[in-house]
Design a protein around this motif. Structure first.
Motif, PDB file in Angstrom:
ATOM      1  N   TYR A  12       0.857  -1.179   0.000  1.00 30.93           N
ATOM      2  CA  TYR A  12       0.000   0.000   0.000  1.00 30.93           C
ATOM      3  C   TYR A  12       0.900   1.237   0.000  1.00 30.93           C
ATOM      4  CZ  TYR A  12      -3.675  -3.283   1.332  1.00 30.93           C
ATOM      5  OH  TYR A  12      -4.566  -4.330   1.365  1.00 30.93           O
ATOM      6  N   THR A  13       1.042   1.839  -1.158  1.00 27.69           N
ATOM      7  CA  THR A  13       1.919   3.004  -1.291  1.00 27.69           C
ATOM      8  C   THR A  13       1.152   4.296  -1.537  1.00 27.69           C
ATOM      9  OG1 THR A  13       2.176   2.535  -3.662  1.00 27.69           O
ATOM     10  CG2 THR A  13       3.821   1.593  -2.167  1.00 27.69           C
ATOM     11  N   ASN A  14      -0.113   4.179  -1.911  1.00 27.59           N
ATOM     12  CA  ASN A  14      -0.899   5.374  -2.223  1.00 27.59           C
ATOM     13  C   ASN A  14      -1.753   5.772  -1.017  1.00 27.59           C
ATOM     14  OD1 ASN A  14      -2.012   7.501  -3.639  1.00 27.59           O
ATOM     15  ND2 ASN A  14      -3.611   6.243  -4.592  1.00 27.59           N
ATOM     16  N   CYS A  15      -1.060   6.102   0.069  1.00 28.36           N
ATOM     17  CA  CYS A  15      -1.784   6.527   1.273  1.00 28.36           C
ATOM     18  C   CYS A  15      -0.876   7.440   2.089  1.00 28.36           C
ATOM     19  CB  CYS A  15      -2.234   5.323   2.100  1.00 28.36           C
ATOM     20  SG  CYS A  15      -0.883   4.315   2.729  1.00 28.36           S
TER      21      CYS A  15
ATOM     22  N   ASP B  56      -3.960   3.106   4.810  1.00 30.03           N
ATOM     23  CA  ASP B  56      -3.745   3.581   6.180  1.00 30.03           C
ATOM     24  C   ASP B  56      -4.200   2.546   7.197  1.00 30.03           C
ATOM     25  OD1 ASP B  56      -2.843   6.380   5.582  1.00 30.03           O
ATOM     26  OD2 ASP B  56      -4.815   6.459   4.641  1.00 30.03           O
ATOM     27  N   LEU B  57      -5.303   1.889   6.886  1.00 32.00           N
ATOM     28  CA  LEU B  57      -5.790   0.838   7.781  1.00 32.00           C
ATOM     29  C   LEU B  57      -4.811  -0.335   7.833  1.00 32.00           C
ATOM     30  CD1 LEU B  57      -7.944  -0.351   9.607  1.00 32.00           C
ATOM     31  CD2 LEU B  57      -9.159  -1.156   7.567  1.00 32.00           C
ATOM     32  N   ALA B  58      -4.187  -0.643   6.695  1.00 29.01           N
ATOM     33  CA  ALA B  58      -3.189  -1.722   6.677  1.00 29.01           C
ATOM     34  C   ALA B  58      -2.015  -1.388   7.590  1.00 29.01           C
ATOM     35  CB  ALA B  58      -2.705  -1.954   5.244  1.00 29.01           C
ATOM     36  N   TYR B  59      -1.534  -0.164   7.503  1.00 28.84           N
ATOM     37  CA  TYR B  59      -0.441   0.258   8.387  1.00 28.84           C
ATOM     38  C   TYR B  59      -0.885   0.242   9.849  1.00 28.84           C
ATOM     39  CZ  TYR B  59       2.899   1.653   4.798  1.00 28.84           C
ATOM     40  OH  TYR B  59       3.818   1.642   3.776  1.00 28.84           O
ATOM     41  N   ALA B  60      -2.129   0.628  10.093  1.00 28.52           N
ATOM     42  CA  ALA B  60      -2.638   0.614  11.464  1.00 28.52           C
ATOM     43  C   ALA B  60      -2.720  -0.812  12.005  1.00 28.52           C
ATOM     44  CB  ALA B  60      -4.011   1.282  11.514  1.00 28.52           C
TER      45      ALA B  60
END
Length: 254
Positions: free
Chosen positions: A50-53, A154-158
């Motif tokens: 996920y790079t577009n966040c 963002d949720l993935a990073y969270a």
């Protein structure tokens, strides 16, 4: 007595920190769950990036290209512009550091003995790994953002940060349990470790050094004092890299 008290204190510190991180985790859960209901569950296996966040840009800015790079750039410019002065200062600095560290460790060992190991471990427990700090900072930053602006990335990073904190809580609880179990035998632990080390050293001397010394004394010295420790270090590094790879495959690191 010092080891027993130290183990009990380390256990209490571990449980106390686990409680603090658990309270933080409840706040994080209350922040993440509404996002999960709105956006769905992201893929945190590591197969999808996920790079577009905004969270990815935060990581790139604060972790990959953090402020420490600016400090290193300033140091490099100083060394290029004032090579002679920089080399002199650096050599004095690097020469004094080992002497100071050895002196401090020696004096500390004289005062508190093997309990010094517990102090070092306590510092690690209180500070936590670097991954934990990054996860906590990222989640704090996400909480301050507008909820509507957060995306699935963002949720993935969270989620990854949430798992990192959960793992640290489990580690703290495990450390607390083990230290409480070992506390009654705290004074015997250094003696036991010394005995195991002596037996291992005697086994290596009898079965490795002496047979090789019959063939070649330089070869025996090289194997016993250089190659042997090097193999142990490489084995430890290999296990560490394998553990990191497993964690990365599970999507546990940023």
């Amino acid at each position: 007595m010092f080891m027993t008290i130290g183990l009990l204190l380390l256990g209490m510190i571990s449980f106390f920190l686990a409680f603090i991180w658990y309270r933080k985790l409840t706040v994080i859960d209350s922040f993440i769950e509404p996002l999960s209901e709105r956006l769905g569950e992201p893929d945190t296996s590591g197969k999808k990036q996920y790079t577009n966040c905004d969270s990815h840009r935060w990581v790139m800015k604060n972790v990959v290209y953090g402020s420490y790079l600016e400090k290193s750039e300033g140091f490099r410019n100083f060394m290029m512009n004032r090579t002679m002065t920089g080399t002199l200062i650096l050599s004095i600095f690097l020469g004094l550091i080992p002497v100071i560290i050895v002196y401090i460790l020696f004096q500390s060992y004289q005062m508190i003995g093997t309990s010094l190991v517990l102090i070092i471990l306590s510092v690690f427990v209180i500070r936590g790994p670097g991954q934990l700090e990054v996860s906590n900072l990222l989640l704090n930053w996400q909480v301050e953002q507008k909820v509507d602006s957060l995306k699935i990335g963002d949720l993935a990073y969270a989620r990854i940060s949430q798992k990192s904190i959960k793992n640290w809580i489990r580690n703290l609880i495990l450390i607390g349990i083990l230290t409480f179990i070992a506390a009654p035998w705290g004074e015997e632990i250094p003696i036991g470790l010394a005995y195991v080390f002596t037996v291992f050293l005697g086994f290596a001397y009898s079965n490795i050094f002496q047979p090789l010394a019959v063939i070649s004394m330089p070869l025996a010295l090289m194997v016993f004092f250089i190659i042997g420790p090097l193999i142990l270090i490489l084995a430890g590094l290999s296990l560490r890299s394998m553990r990191k790879k497993i964690i990365k495959d599970e999507g546990m690191i940023l």
